[in-house]
Design a protein around this motif. Structure first.
Motif: not given
Length: 1022
Positions: A802, A805, A807, A810
């Protein structure tokens, strides 16, 4: 709608005038119509518009011209009239729409009528053909190439005119023809046949004195302008008029076309063909095709024959073009009784032989004496065509440089045939058929070597000769040289020669014997290359892959892709490279192995080191830019990708779109090039570029497998970055190789490498790299059944991902966490995690991640008894992975669908789908997935009462789970074995299989596993 080229260029009923087009568009249109329904290469269009001095943007400007022409035709509801086909464009037209086609058809109908004896119909058709002409062909087009073709068409026009006049003379229309013939002679003063026809017309009209004056005028013009005497036909006709020979009357059958038949002196019959070789080998199919086409030109009454038969034989140097042409010419010699002419169109200095010299050689062979020989080239060409008129002569024009050389030497009569050999493609020769020669296959290559060796070939082993043939690349000249060297060295063995040929540093030195030399042969093809093409040819030796795309050439040349394609077309024309056209894939180029060796020699000898290094640097940078872009397209951005500081060489956005297409397909297609460039970077100590370029290849490896290539390439990079002290590069390669072992399900080695990668990333402060390593280690903990440790690792990775960043990373982590909650039957938590994962993943548009989340949703629905929802989720995953070409993902999705069928008690469907999944999983070396599929198949067998089959599948699955250290699944199999109902008659076999399971248990097995193993032992003891 009609297209008119026999005069000023016109098109009927399009709503606009051709004159309104810019000059460049008119020239392109003229070239397309000249070769209607055939592909006109872009190079020809460039040559037609600019001649020998095109601008750098010529190819793009031609594309613009074609686009503008298409817009013009679309306005007239002609939407597909100009098609695109490599290597150029074609103008699609129906028969009868082009006046040139109508002319040719009418002429053929006229000739067939004359052949049947229907002179009236013959004259009518021939006249109709001539009336189509409105002036000189393409009269308003200013282009040397178009003008050359127009001159050729003009020769056809006057030849048909003479035929028509001849037929009308036989019909007794001499009075009507006198005025027309007088006007034609004013325009064509050197056409002796026209003067002969006028002399006959005047004589038959009772004007003997005027007929003789025509002869005296002819002598005066020929002597003053050309220094020549009239030919034997005119001289014989003068004699016949002076004595009022009865043969001159219409009933006597005398005509200008057969005047030579009453001549006292027989014409000279040239025999200029060189000797054919006695050990000619192969090319049977090409020989048969060539003979069949030449026979059809002569014998088929339906064929259009307004020009001589022209056969062009092309191919790279040493491929055997001249050998084939000479052999064919000797076979055809009896079919052309009036002689065979031969010329080599390049001299000993490899320069084009001037047309005047060739024409002088041919004219002397045709009986023209020194004092009769015209001084001017055009006069010689006119006399040459006149001497060949009506005769059956075979011409062999060897090693032509370009179309212009050949056009000057084409006869104007249909009774002749022309064989042309050239390293250029010569696609601009109107009406020519083309034969492209390729290398010999092993069978014909060995046959050639054996033929050269003769009886000595019995001393050599067939397998050894095939190895020799492959080192020669199937090139006939190389094979002939190798065989000659063996024959000249009786003490040599084939292995001895192949060992010498295998030495890269001196291989071309071995391909020389007497006057035969491969190096000189290749140099001949290079001699006429423009500077830029010669430079790219040398630099292509830097490419070690078997083939390459035009983007590789762009990087080496330092140009855009379109400009690189233009240069590649030049190399194709010279047959220094080859091209393979595949459906829906950009062309792939390659170099013959011997030509590559020559290019490498030239690269080292000629190319300045600074320019060579710059070209290689651009290519490496292009590879890196495109590989990272391909990864980004597959993952919806630069997610989960570590990037280094190496220099990229970028392409325009439109070029990238054309190059990449489907990213995974591009990576798979270019893997040999990319892998070789990674290793090249290692050898050059470009360690930062090496690891940066190696890393995006994981995108392909994960989808397609290829573990050996993964290990080989990334292992070499690990050695390079370690030696260079590049800690971040070392961390990236440890992470890559650890991930490889995860996919191979070699979990202990994966754990070791990923721990080392995590430590190295921490040392250089790389948060993304560390998070990726922690994520993969969490997966390993989950597989081992260490759920709390796995959950802790996932949460740690999620926080870091996170912060940076990432994604996609994640979404991976959330998906893994959901799997743990599924195992713990905490379904609401699993659903929440999956929803969050899907929200994140859809922001990236990554097919791979979406498929994994859909798959996990399917498992969730299955656990909750929602079979229809599960089926939909698995089908969505299957669609994503199939579009991505992900075979491993397809195996997972099919496993899920098989479980759905099993849950719905559709056992036959379940068995079929699971069987397909097992095949894919085995091919992808996914042993845990294969074992899970076997467990599902065991459930199918149980449901169908096939208990022993179930036991066998469970035993096989258990061994795989033990090898992978997958504790939860080991426990699951032991439970199933313990609960498996077995008939008394099968008890013995069941015990054998159960013993096999227990024997697979490792020393120091997990305590939970031991609990279930003891339960199974008690069952067997009972």
């Amino acid at each position: 709608m009609r297209f008119l080229v026999l005069g000023p260029l016109e098109i009927d009923d399009v709503g606009w005038s051709v004159e309104s087009l810019p000059s460049r568009q008119r020239t392109v249109l003229a070239m397309l119509l000249l070769q209607a329904n055939s592909v006109v290469p872009v190079d020809q269009l460039v040559d037609a518009v600019w001649g020998g001095s095109p601008p750098r943007t010529a190819r793009s400007q031609i594309q613009i011209c074609v686009s503008q022409l298409r817009q013009r035709f679309s306005a007239a509801a002609l939407y597909d009239v100009i098609g695109t086909r490599p290597p150029g464009y074609s103008f699609r037209i129906q028969h009868g729409q082009l006046d040139l086609d109508v002319f040719r058809s009418s002429v053929e109908e006229g000739r067939e009528a004359v052949k049947r004896g229907d002179l009236e119909a013959g004259a009518r058709h021939l006249r109709s053909a001539l009336l189509i002409w409105r002036g000189d062909a393409f009269a308003d087009i200013e282009s040397e190439k178009v003008e050359s073709a127009a001159t050729f068409l003009g020769e056809q026009r006057i030849a048909v005119t003479e035929e028509c006049l001849e037929v009308e003379l036989q019909l007794g229309r001499h009075n009507e023809l006198i005025g027309e013939l007088s006007a034609l002679i004013d325009r064509y003063p050197f056409r002796e046949r026209l003067r002969a026809q006028l002399m006959i017309s005047l004589y038959r009209a009772g004007r003997q004195a005027e007929a003789l004056q025509v002869f005296r005028d002819a002598r005066s013009v020929l002597q003053e302008e050309l220094g020549l005497e009239p030919g034997p036909e005119l001289r014989e006709l003068e004699r016949a008029i002076l004595v009022a020979d009865p043969v001159l009357e219409p009933a006597g059958g005398f005509s200008a076309l057969n005047a030579s038949a009453v001549s006292l002196a027989a014409p000279s019959v040239p025999r200029l063909l060189p000797t054919t070789i006695g050990d000619f080998t192969g090319r049977r199919r090409q020989l048969a095709q060539l003979r069949r086409r030449l026979a059809a030109h002569t014998d088929d009454p339906g064929a259009r024959r307004l020009a001589p038969a022209i056969e062009v034989i092309t191919g790279k140097g040493g491929i055997g073009k001249t050998t084939l042409a000479v052999h064919l010419a000797h076979q055809l010699s009896e079919e052309y009784p009036d002689g065979q002419l031969y010329v080599r169109l390049q001299d000993s200095a490899l320069k084009p032989v001037p047309a005047g010299e060739v024409l002088e050689t041919f004219l002397r062979a045709l009986g023209v004496t020194g004092k009769e020989m015209p001084a001017e080239v055009e006069a010689r060409a006119a006399m040459y065509r006149d001497r060949l008129a009506g005769r059956k002569v075979l011409l062999l024009l060897d090693n032509a440089v370009d179309e212009g050389q050949v056009l000057t030497l084409l006869p104007g009569t249909t009774s002749c045939a022309v064989l042309v050999t050239s390293r250029a493609r010569l696609t601009g020769l109107p009406g020519a058929h083309h034969s492209l020669l390729h290398e010999f296959d092993d069978e014909h290559a060995v046959e050639l070597v054996e033929n050269v060796l003769g009886s000595d070939s019995r001393n050599f082993d067939g397998a050894q000769l095939r190895r020799l043939a492959r080192l020669c690349g199937g090139l006939p000249l190389a094979l002939r040289i190798a065989a000659a060297r063996l024959a000249a060295h009786p003490h040599w063995t084939v292995p001895h020669l192949t060992q010498r040929l295998s030495d890269e540093t001196r291989a071309l030195d071995e391909f020389t014997h007497g006057s035969l030399d491969i190096r000189d042969n290749i140099a001949l093809s290079c001699q006429q290359l423009p500077t830029q093409a010669h430079s790219l040819f040398r630099r292509l030796a830097l490419v070690e892959a078997p083939d390459f795309g035009s983007w590789v050439a762009a990087g080496l040349a330092g140009t855009g892709v379109t400009e690189a394609e233009d240069i590649l077309d030049t190399l194709l024309e010279a047959h220094l490279i080859e091209v393979e056209i595949r459906p829906d894939v950009a062309p792939r180029y390659r170099l013959h192995d011997l030509i590559r060796r020559y290019a490498r020699e030239q690269l080292e000898a000629v190319e300045p080191g600074r320019e060579r290094d710059a070209a290689l640097s651009r290519l490496l940078g292009a590879c890196l830019f495109l590989a990272e872009t391909a990864h980004g397209r597959e993952y919806g951005g630069g997610h989960t990708m570590l990037t280094g500081t190496a220099k990229r060489w970028t392409f325009e956005a439109s070029e990238v779109e054309n190059i990449l297409g489907d990213p995974l397909e591009w990576l798979e297609r270019e893997l040999p090039t990319l892998s070789s460039m990674v290793l090249r970077a290692c050898s050059l100590d470009e360690h930062e570029l090496a690891w940066s370029l190696a890393l995006p290849l994981i995108t392909l490896y994960e989808s397609r497998g290829g573990f050996e290539e993964w290990r080989r390439v990334h292992g070499a990079v690990l050695d390079a970055v370690t030696a260079a002290g590049n800690t971040r590069g070392k961390a990236a390669m440890l992470y890559s190789l650890g991930t490889m072992h995860v996919h191979k399900e070699d979990f202990p080695e994966a754990e070791l490498l990923l721990q080392q990668a995590q430590d190295a990333f921490a040392e250089v402060g790389d948060e993304l790299g560390g998070a990726l390593a922690v994520r993969n280690r969490a997966y390993l903990a989950r597989v081992r059944g260490e759920t709390e440790s796995a959950m802790t690792g996932y949460e740690q990775a999620l926080v870091a991902l996170r912060r940076v960043d990432d994604r996609v990373g994640q979404a991976h982590v959330l998906n893994g966490m959901a799997q743990i909650r599924l195992t713990q039957e905490r379904f609401d938590e699993a659903a929440g995690l999956l929803e969050r994962a899907l929200d994140v993943a859809q922001l990236t548009n990554s097919r791979r991640v979406n498929a994994q989340i859909f798959h996990r949703f399917g498992e969730l629905h299955l656990h909750c008894g929602r079979t229809e929802a599960a089926a939909e989720a698995f089908r969505n995953a299957l669609t994503e992975v199939r579009e991505a070409g992900d075979r491993t993902g397809e195996a997972f999705s099919l496993h899920g669908l098989g479980l759905v069928h099993l849950r719905a008690e559709r056992h036959a469907d379940a068995e079929e789908v699971l069987g397909h999944a097992l095949t894919l999983a085995t091919q992808s070396m996914q042993q845990i997935l294969s074992a899970r599929i076997l467990v599902a198949l065991a459930d199918v067998h149980c449901s169908e009462g096939r208990q022993l089959k179930a036991a066998r599948d469970l035993a096989t699955a258990f061994s795989a789970f033990v090898r992978a250290g997958a504790t939860p699944w080991q426990i699951d199999v032991l439970k199933r074995f313990h609960e498996l109902p077995v008939a008394e008659s099968e008890a013995v076999l069941f015990s054998v299989l159960a013993d096999r399971v227990l024997a697979a248990l490792p020393d120091g097995a997990d305590p939970d596993v031991e609990v279930h193993a003891r339960a199974l032992r008690r069952r067997l003891a009972g």
